[in-house]
Design a protein around this motif. Structure first.
Motif, PDB file in Angstrom:
ATOM      1  N   CYS A  38       0.817  -1.224   0.000  1.00 61.27           N
ATOM      2  CA  CYS A  38       0.000   0.000   0.000  1.00 61.27           C
ATOM      3  C   CYS A  38       0.844   1.265   0.000  1.00 61.27           C
ATOM      4  O   CYS A  38       0.400   2.311  -0.466  1.00 61.27           O
ATOM      5  CB  CYS A  38      -0.917   0.024   1.220  1.00 61.27           C
ATOM      6  SG  CYS A  38      -2.196  -1.247   1.190  1.00 61.27           S
ATOM      7  N   HIS A  39       2.039   1.181   0.564  1.00 59.29           N
ATOM      8  CA  HIS A  39       2.922   2.344   0.668  1.00 59.29           C
ATOM      9  C   HIS A  39       4.133   2.128  -0.228  1.00 59.29           C
ATOM     10  O   HIS A  39       5.053   1.400   0.132  1.00 59.29           O
ATOM     11  CB  HIS A  39       3.375   2.548   2.119  1.00 59.29           C
ATOM     12  CG  HIS A  39       2.238   2.772   3.060  1.00 59.29           C
ATOM     13  ND1 HIS A  39       1.628   3.987   3.207  1.00 59.29           N
ATOM     14  CD2 HIS A  39       1.592   1.917   3.886  1.00 59.29           C
ATOM     15  CE1 HIS A  39       0.648   3.888   4.086  1.00 59.29           C
ATOM     16  NE2 HIS A  39       0.597   2.636   4.519  1.00 59.29           N
ATOM     17  N   LYS A  40       4.118   2.749  -1.399  1.00 62.22           N
ATOM     18  CA  LYS A  40       5.247   2.668  -2.334  1.00 62.22           C
ATOM     19  C   LYS A  40       6.373   3.566  -1.835  1.00 62.22           C
ATOM     20  O   LYS A  40       6.161   4.444  -1.008  1.00 62.22           O
ATOM     21  CB  LYS A  40       4.814   3.115  -3.733  1.00 62.22           C
ATOM     22  CG  LYS A  40       3.574   2.399  -4.261  1.00 62.22           C
ATOM     23  CD  LYS A  40       3.788   0.924  -4.380  1.00 62.22           C
ATOM     24  CE  LYS A  40       2.546   0.249  -4.921  1.00 62.22           C
ATOM     25  NZ  LYS A  40       2.446  -1.135  -4.576  1.00 62.22           N
ATOM     26  N   GLU A  42       8.262   5.930  -3.534  1.00 67.53           N
ATOM     27  CA  GLU A  42       8.239   7.312  -3.998  1.00 67.53           C
ATOM     28  C   GLU A  42       6.870   7.808  -4.431  1.00 67.53           C
ATOM     29  O   GLU A  42       6.626   9.013  -4.416  1.00 67.53           O
ATOM     30  CB  GLU A  42       9.233   7.487  -5.149  1.00 67.53           C
ATOM     31  CG  GLU A  42      10.670   7.240  -4.716  1.00 67.53           C
ATOM     32  CD  GLU A  42      11.660   7.373  -5.852  1.00 67.53           C
ATOM     33  OE1 GLU A  42      11.278   7.876  -6.934  1.00 67.53           O
ATOM     34  OE2 GLU A  42      12.813   6.969  -5.671  1.00 67.53           O
ATOM     35  N   ASP A  43       6.006   6.934  -4.856  1.00 74.59           N
ATOM     36  CA  ASP A  43       4.708   7.336  -5.392  1.00 74.59           C
ATOM     37  C   ASP A  43       3.598   6.936  -4.441  1.00 74.59           C
ATOM     38  O   ASP A  43       3.680   5.905  -3.767  1.00 74.59           O
ATOM     39  CB  ASP A  43       4.468   6.672  -6.756  1.00 74.59           C
ATOM     40  CG  ASP A  43       5.527   7.063  -7.771  1.00 74.59           C
ATOM     41  OD1 ASP A  43       5.893   8.247  -7.809  1.00 74.59           O
ATOM     42  OD2 ASP A  43       5.997   6.176  -8.509  1.00 74.59           O
ATOM     43  N   LYS A  44       2.549   7.738  -4.427  1.00 74.74           N
ATOM     44  CA  LYS A  44       1.384   7.408  -3.611  1.00 74.74           C
ATOM     45  C   LYS A  44       0.766   6.119  -4.131  1.00 74.74           C
ATOM     46  O   LYS A  44       0.621   5.920  -5.321  1.00 74.74           O
ATOM     47  CB  LYS A  44       0.368   8.547  -3.677  1.00 74.74           C
ATOM     48  CG  LYS A  44      -0.833   8.323  -2.787  1.00 74.74           C
ATOM     49  CD  LYS A  44      -1.804   9.481  -2.918  1.00 74.74           C
ATOM     50  CE  LYS A  44      -2.982   9.376  -1.997  1.00 74.74           C
ATOM     51  NZ  LYS A  44      -3.590   8.087  -1.828  1.00 74.74           N
ATOM     52  N   GLY A  47      -1.904   4.202   0.222  1.00 77.42           N
ATOM     53  CA  GLY A  47      -1.521   5.152   1.271  1.00 77.42           C
ATOM     54  C   GLY A  47      -0.394   6.037   0.782  1.00 77.42           C
ATOM     55  O   GLY A  47       0.083   5.894  -0.342  1.00 77.42           O
ATOM     56  N   PRO A  48       0.053   6.960   1.625  1.00 76.05           N
ATOM     57  CA  PRO A  48       1.150   7.850   1.227  1.00 76.05           C
ATOM     58  C   PRO A  48       2.442   7.071   1.007  1.00 76.05           C
ATOM     59  O   PRO A  48       2.619   5.982   1.549  1.00 76.05           O
ATOM     60  CB  PRO A  48       1.274   8.801   2.416  1.00 76.05           C
ATOM     61  CG  PRO A  48       0.723   8.038   3.574  1.00 76.05           C
ATOM     62  CD  PRO A  48      -0.365   7.171   3.009  1.00 76.05           C
ATOM     63  N   SER A  49       3.331   7.652   0.199  1.00 71.40           N
ATOM     64  CA  SER A  49       4.607   6.998  -0.059  1.00 71.40           C
ATOM     65  C   SER A  49       5.488   7.051   1.193  1.00 71.40           C
ATOM     66  O   SER A  49       5.298   7.898   2.082  1.00 71.40           O
ATOM     67  CB  SER A  49       5.335   7.685  -1.215  1.00 71.40           C
ATOM     68  OG  SER A  49       5.847   8.942  -0.810  1.00 71.40           O
ATOM     69  N   ASP A  52       7.078  10.408   1.379  1.00 66.00           N
ATOM     70  CA  ASP A  52       6.182  11.455   1.883  1.00 66.00           C
ATOM     71  C   ASP A  52       6.014  11.356   3.402  1.00 66.00           C
ATOM     72  O   ASP A  52       5.982  12.375   4.100  1.00 66.00           O
ATOM     73  CB  ASP A  52       4.814  11.382   1.207  1.00 66.00           C
ATOM     74  CG  ASP A  52       4.841  11.873  -0.224  1.00 66.00           C
ATOM     75  OD1 ASP A  52       5.830  12.508  -0.648  1.00 66.00           O
ATOM     76  OD2 ASP A  52       3.853  11.611  -0.950  1.00 66.00           O
ATOM     77  N   LYS A  56       7.221  14.315   5.917  1.00 64.82           N
ATOM     78  CA  LYS A  56       6.247  14.963   6.811  1.00 64.82           C
ATOM     79  C   LYS A  56       6.753  15.007   8.251  1.00 64.82           C
ATOM     80  O   LYS A  56       6.523  15.982   8.964  1.00 64.82           O
ATOM     81  CB  LYS A  56       4.923  14.218   6.753  1.00 64.82           C
ATOM     82  CG  LYS A  56       3.849  14.811   7.664  1.00 64.82           C
ATOM     83  CD  LYS A  56       2.524  14.091   7.509  1.00 64.82           C
ATOM     84  CE  LYS A  56       1.469  14.735   8.367  1.00 64.82           C
ATOM     85  NZ  LYS A  56       0.323  15.174   7.590  1.00 64.82           N
ATOM     86  N   TRP A  79      -3.788  11.620   6.330  1.00 64.18           N
ATOM     87  CA  TRP A  79      -3.422  11.719   4.918  1.00 64.18           C
ATOM     88  C   TRP A  79      -4.662  11.762   4.028  1.00 64.18           C
ATOM     89  O   TRP A  79      -4.615  11.365   2.876  1.00 64.18           O
ATOM     90  CB  TRP A  79      -2.554  10.521   4.518  1.00 64.18           C
ATOM     91  CG  TRP A  79      -1.256  10.484   5.254  1.00 64.18           C
ATOM     92  CD1 TRP A  79      -0.996   9.843   6.410  1.00 64.18           C
ATOM     93  CD2 TRP A  79      -0.055  11.154   4.892  1.00 64.18           C
ATOM     94  NE1 TRP A  79       0.296  10.055   6.797  1.00 64.18           N
ATOM     95  CE2 TRP A  79       0.902  10.854   5.873  1.00 64.18           C
ATOM     96  CE3 TRP A  79       0.319  11.961   3.821  1.00 64.18           C
ATOM     97  CZ2 TRP A  79       2.205  11.341   5.835  1.00 64.18           C
ATOM     98  CZ3 TRP A  79       1.607  12.435   3.778  1.00 64.18           C
ATOM     99  CH2 TRP A  79       2.542  12.133   4.772  1.00 64.18           C
TER     100      TRP A  79
END
Length: 109
Positions: A38-40, A42-44, A47-49, A52, A56, A79
């Motif tokens: 779900c969390h890559k 670099e890319d969304k 869920g957020p990357s 990211d 944050k 998010w």
């Protein structure tokens, strides 16, 4: 002489090796526990990357504990409206700590 130099060199690099081992363990756990589904990096994704998330919380006091708590209990609204389910119950606190430490170390430079 050689033994002293070798021991000194090994001692000097031990903290790096331990930190690198922890980072490797955190990444391996995130891969093995399917977080990266779900969390890559670099890319969304769903869920957020990872980048990211790390950006944050970069420099935020208490970020490690806050992210661990959100992962353990699940969260919504951080998010957007998509809820994050709690992590698998089979993930120990030490494993969770290692994963979060690795994630938070991935802020883009």
């Amino acid at each position: 002489f050689f033994a002293t130099v070798t021991l000194t060199a090994l001692t000097a690099f031990a903290p790096y090796a331990m930190a690198q081992g922890s980072a490797d363990a955190g990444k391996s756990l995130a891969e093995g526990k399917r977080c990266l589904g779900c969390h890559k990096m670099e890319d969304k994704g769903v869920g957020p990357s990872i980048h990211d998330i790390a950006a944050k919380y970069k420099g935020v006091s208490g970020a490690q504990a806050a992210v661990q708590a959100r992962m353990r209990t699940g969260s919504k609204g951080i998010w957007g409206n998509t809820a994050m389910n709690p992590v698998n119950k089979d993930i120990s606190e030490d494993e969770l700590k290692a994963m979060v430490a690795w994630m938070l170390s991935q802020a883009p430079k």
